[in-house]
Design a protein around this motif. Structure first.
Motif: not given
Ligand code: ADP
Length: 766
Positions: A524, A667, A670-671, A702, A707, A715, A720-723, A731, A733, A735-736
Motif C-alpha cells: 500500500r 489503521n 497504527k493510530y 480500536d 478522531i 479522512i 488527507r491525513r490528520l497527523n 502513510g 492518506g 487507504g480510507l
Molecule cells: P493512511 O494511509 O495515512 O493511514 P488513511 O486514508 O487510512 O491514511 O487515513 C487517513 C487519516 O485518518 C489518517 O492519516 C489518520 O489521521 C486518520 N485515521 C484513520 N484511521 C484512524 C484510526 N483508527 N484512529 C485514528 N485516526 C485514524
C-alpha cells in the motif's frame, strides 16, 4: 619444543629415529620422551619388583649411599636403603591408589640419618621409588597460605585477573624469577596469558606459540603427570641401569609418572637459549582437558621441595576450578547481553517505517548484536556498512558467491578464504563471516565480519627487544611466533552458538516483516506514494495503479512466492512442522498479495471498478486477514478479538472485502499509542435505514488516538491525513479513500464513531 615443557631425554637407541637423525620441531612429536633411559641427578631412582628385588637403579645411587652397595648381583631393596626404610616402603606399596609421597629417613653408612622426600608408584609391573634429599628437617607446608590464596582467587573478576593472582601466588611460594600462565587455544597454539616476573626481565606476556611448540606426547604426559621440574638445566643425566649390571639387559623403564624423568635435549637447549637455569611447569587441567600450564623460570638453578610442589599443584587445581566458574559466568553474561541487544534491536526494527533503517539507524545497531569488526546490510539497491568491513565491491562479489554456493539461511565460517579464495584479499577485516540470507533470490543479506586472529592478538611480545636472541634460531620464541602466525593466517575467532542463534532469530523477524510488508503495508505504501506522484503529474488514478502494479509490484511479489515454493520443495524434508507451517503461510500470503496486485491491475485497466462477487464465508476470510498481522501481536502488544462466533456468508468480492478489513485493522494498530492495543471486529443485523445489501453492519473498533468529529468526513478524501507526515508510521492518506470506494461499489456505506483520545469505531455495510 617449548620453553615451558619439561619433557624426556631423547636417546638415539629409541625405535623412532635412526642414529644421526636429529630431532627437530617437525619430528619431535615422535620422540619417546617417556622412556628417556636416564633421570635428573637431584634424586635417585630405584625400580623393584613386588618382592622387593631391585630391577633398576640410577647410576648416581653411589653418590647418595656410598660405594659399598654392590650391584653386580641380585639384591634386595633393604640392602640399599636399610632394613627400616625398606620396611616403610614395602608397607606403602601395599596400599592401593596412585602415586604416594612420604618422608623417609635413611641411615647412612657413617651413622647419620638423612631425610628424603620419597615418591612411590607402580607402572608396568615395576615399583618406582624416587628419593630426593631434604635439607635439615624439611619444610612444613603453609596451609594458611593456601587458604588465603584460595580466597584471593575467588575474588577475581575476570579470567585474566585470576591468572595474574595465581602467577603471583606461585611466584611468592617458589621464588622463581618468572611465572607465566600459558593458555592453549583450540588449535593447540598457546599464548602467555598472565605473567609475574622480576622487574628487569623482558616481558613474555602476549607471546603466541604454535601447536608444534609442545608436541602431542608431551601434552599427554602433562595430563598424567601434572608437575614437572628441572632444578638445574645444566645437569648431567644419570643413566638408569638394570640390576644386576652384568645380568640380562631389561627394556628401559617407562618413566611417564616419574618426577625425576630426564628431559629432552631439545627442550634443554630451548631453555638454555632463553638463559633459563631452572624450570618448573604445572598443568592446568579443566574437565580432563589440558587448559594450559603454569610455567616457571629462574635464571640460575633452583630446587623446590616436594611439599611446596604439591602446594603449587593444589593452586593450579584451584585455579582451574575457579576459572571454570568464571568462564561460565562470563558466557552467561555475554548471552544475556546478546539477548538484550536483540530485544532492543527488534523493537527498533518493528517501529521503523522501513525496517532496514531500524537495523542501522538507532541504538543498538545490527552490528552490536554480535561481537564483530563490522557489518553490512545489503538489500536490493540499499547497501549500508557499519564498523570495519571489506570494500563494497569485495562484499558484493562475496554476496554473489554466497547466493550461488551457500544454501543455508544462516552461514558462518571462521576461515572464509579456505572456501572462497578471493576472500584472502580482505582476510585482515573478514577472515570470518556470519551471513544471513533474507532472500537469496533477491540477494538480500546481512553479513558480520570478523578480522584475522593475528590482528587481534597482543603484539607486545613481538618487539625486537623482547625476543631472546638464541644461538639455535629454530628454537627461539621469535621463530615460534612466526610459525604460530603462519598457522592462524586467514582465520578469525570462532562464532559462538549464542551468536548463530541470535542471527537466526533476527533473520526470522525480518522475514516476518518482509512478509507482512509484501502482504499489505509495503504494497500500500509503495502504491500510494507512487500514486501520489502520478496524481500530481495529473495522470489518472487508475493509470497510476496500472503502472505501479504491473511494473513495480508484480515481479517482487512473484519472486517471494517462487522463492518460498522452492524452499518448501527443496528443504521440506529438513524443516520441522513449525517451519513448514510458516512456509505454507508465506506461500499463501504471497499468493494473496499476488492476487491483490493482479486485481488492482485489472481494476485500473478497465477504467472502472469491476467486482468479482461470490458467496464468501466470512468465517474463512477473517482468520486469513488476521494472520497477516499475527507476527506483530507480541512485539507490539496487540490483542485482536473477533466477536460473534459464527459469521454470515455474504455475496461480495472476497479480495476487496479482505482489503477493507486489512485497511481498517492496520489503521486501528497504527493510530494507537496505548501500551496494549485492543481491536475488536464484529457485526450486527442492520437496521432498515442502514442501507446494507447483506443485511448486516460490520465494525472495526480500536482504543487508539481517536478522531475529532470535525474531520470525520475529510479522512475519506484522498491523501488527507490528520497527523504529521512521519507520525504514527506515516502513510499517504489514501487507504480510507480506497476502502470507501470498495464499500460503495458493493452498495454499502462507511461511517465512524470517534472522538479524540477515545478510540474509534468504523462501521460499514456491503
Ligand atoms: P493512511 O494511509 O495515512 O493511514 P488513511 O486514508 O487510512 O491514511 O487515513 C487517513 C487519516 O485518518 C489518517 O492519516 C489518520 O489521521 C486518520 N485515521 C484513520 N484511521 C484512524 C484510526 N483508527 N484512529 C485514528 N485516526 C485514524
Amino acid at each position: 619444543m617449548t620453553s615451558f615443557s619439561n619433557t624426556g631425554n631423547f636417546q638415539e637407541r629409541g625405535s623412532y629415529f635412526t642414529a644421526g637423525e636429529s630431532v627437530n620441531l617437525n619430528n619431535c612429536d615422535k620422540e619417546p620422551i617417556h622412556i628417556p633411559g636416564s633421570i635428573q641427578p637431584h634424586g635417585v631412582l630405584i625400580g623393584f619388583s613386588a618382592e622387593g628385588e631391585v630391577l633398576y637403579k640410577s647410576a648416581n645411587l653411589e653418590d647418595f649411599f656410598g660405594e659399598t652397595v654392590s650391584l653386580q648381583r641380585e639384591c634386595h631393596l633393604r640392602e640399599i636403603i636399610g632394613e627400616e626404610a625398606a620396611a616403610v616402603v614395602i608397607e606403602k606399596r601395599k596400599n592401593s591408589g596412585g602415586k604416594k609421597y612420604f618422608p623417609l629417613e635413611i641411615s647412612q653408612k657413617d651413622g647419620t640419618v638423612q631425610l628424603f622426600d620419597a615418591q612411590l608408584h607402580l607402572h608396568n609391573a615395576v615399583y618406582i621409588l624416587e628419593l630426593e634429599p631434604v635439607k635439615g628437617k624439611g619444610t612444613a607446608v603453609d596451609l594458611d597460605y593456601f587458604n588465603e590464596s584460595m580466597q584471593h582467587l575467588q575474588e577475581a573478576v575476570s579470567p585474566e585477573e585470576l591468572a595474574n593472582i595465581v602467577a603471583q601466588k606461585i611466584r611468592q611460594l617458589t621464588g622463581f624469577g618468572r611465572v607465566m600462565v600459558y593458555r592453549f587455544n583450540e588449535d593447540g597454539s598457546g599464548v602467555v596469558f598472565a605473567e609475574e616476573k622480576e622487574e628487569d626481565m623482558d616481558p613474555f606476556l602476549g607471546l603466541w606459540y604454535p601447536a608444534t611448540d609442545i608436541p602431542q606426547q608431551a601434552r599427554k604426559l602433562y595430563l598424567q603427570n601434572p608437575l614437572r621440574i628441572i632444578p638445574d638445566v645444566h645437569y648431567t643425566p644419570s643413566e638408569i641401569k638394570s640390576v644386576p649390571e652384568n645380568g640380562p639387559e631389561r627394556p628401559s623403564p617407562d618413566l611417564s609418572f616419574a618426577s625425576l624423568r630426564s628431559v629432552s635435549p631439545i627442550h634443554i637447549q630451548y631453555l638454555k637459549n632463553m638463559e633459563v637455569g631452572a624450570s618448573m611447569s604445572v598443568s592446568i587441567i579443566q574437565k580432563n582437558r589440558l587448559w594450559g600450564l603454569i610455567a616457571c623460570h629462574h635464571p640460575v638453578a633452583r630446587h623446590i621441595s616436594y611439599p611446596y610442589r604439591q602446594l603449587c599443584e593444589l593452586l593450579a587445581r584451584a585455579f582451574a576450578m575457579v576459572l571454570g566458574e568464571k568462564e561460565e559466568a562470563l558466557q552467561w553474561q555475554y548471552s544475556q547481553q546478546v539477548q538484550e541487544v536483540k530485544k532492543a534491536l527488534f523493537q527498533n526494527i518493528s517501529k521503523a517505517e522501513n525496517f532496514t533503517d531500524g537495523l542501522h539507524n538507532g541504538t543498538p545497531t545490527v552490528m552490536d548484536l554480535i561481537r564483530c569488526g563490522g557489518c553490512v546490510v545489503s538489500f536490493g539497491e540499499g547497501y549500508t556498512s557499519l564498523g570495519i568491513t571489506p570494500p563494497k565491491e569485495e562484499v558484493l562479489a562475496l554476496i554473489d558467491w554466497l547466493q550461488k554456493n551457500i544454501q543455508e539461511e544462516v552461514f558462518s565460517s571462521r576461515e572464509l578464504p579456505d572456501l572462497y579464495p578471493e576472500g584472502e584479499k580482505f582476510s585482515d577485516t573478514g577472515s570470518g563471516i556470519l551471513a544471513i540470507a533474507i532472500s537469496q533470490v533477491q540477494k538480500e543479506y546481512i553479513i558480520w565480519f570478523r578480522p584475522e586472529v593475528v590482528h587481534t592478538v597482543t603484539w607486545a611480545g613481538r618487539q625486537e627487544k623482547n625476543i631472546v636472541e638464541a644461538g639455535d634460531e629454530q628454537l627461539s620464541p621469535r621463530n615460534s611466533f612466526e610459525a604460530w602466525a603462519e598457522l592462524v593466517r586467514n582465520k578469525s575467532e570462532k562464532w559462538l552458538a549464542v551468536e548463530l542463534e541470535a542471527a537466526k532469530d533476527l533473520r526470522g523477524l525480518i522475514v516476518d516483516i518482509v512478509l507482512r510488508m509484501s502482504g499489505q503495508l509495503k504494497l500500500r505504501a509503495d502504491i500510494l506514494s507512487r500514486l501520489n506522484e502520478e496524481m500530481n503529474s495529473s495522470k489518472s488514478e487508475m493509470d497510476s495503479f496500472a503502472y505501479i502494479a504491473s511494473h513495480d509490484l508484480k515481479e517482487p511479489v512473484r519472486g517471494i512466492q517462487t522463492y518460498a515454493s522452492f524452499v518448501l520443495e527443496d528443504y521440506g524434508a529438513v524443516l520441522d512442522e513449525e517451519g513448514k507451517a510458516k512456509l505454507k503461510t508465506l506461500i499463501r500470503l504471497s499468493s494473496r498479495t499476488q492476487q491483490l496486485v493482479d486485481s488492482l491491475l485489472q481494476f485500473s485497466r478497465m477504467g472502472r471498478m469491476e467486482l468479482n462477487p461470490s458467496d464468501t464465508d466470512l468465517n474463512a476470510l477473517l482468520p486469513d486477514v488476521v494472520d497477516i498481522f499475527r507476527p506483530r501481536f507480541t512485539t507490539e502488544r496487540i490483542s485482536l478479538e473477533i466477536q460473534n462466533g459464527v459469521w454470515p456468508t455474504v455475496s461480495c468480492d472476497e479480495l476487496r472485502i479482505s482489503e477493507v478489513f486489512m485497511n481498517l485493522i492496520s489503521n486501528a494498530i497504527k493510530y494507537n499509542s496505548k501500551e496494549e492495543k485492543r481491536i475488536t471486529i464484529g457485526f450486527r443485523r442492520a437496521g432498515e435505514d442502514e442501507k446494507s445489501p447483506s443485511g448486516y453492519v460490520f465494525f472495526v473498533q480500536d482504543n487508539g488516538i481517536g478522531i475529532n468529529p470535525k474531520f470525520h468526513k475529510e479522512i475519506f478524501t484522498i491523501f488527507r491525513r490528520l497527523n504529521a507526515r512521519d507520525a504514527y508510521g506515516g502513510g499517504t492518506g489514501a487507504g480510507l479513500t480506497i476502502t470507501k470506494k470498495i464499500i460503495e461499489r458493493h452498495g454499502g456505506r462507511i461511517w465512524l464513531n470517534s472522538e479524540l483520545d477515545r478510540g474509534s469505531c468504523f462501521y460499514f455495510t456491503f
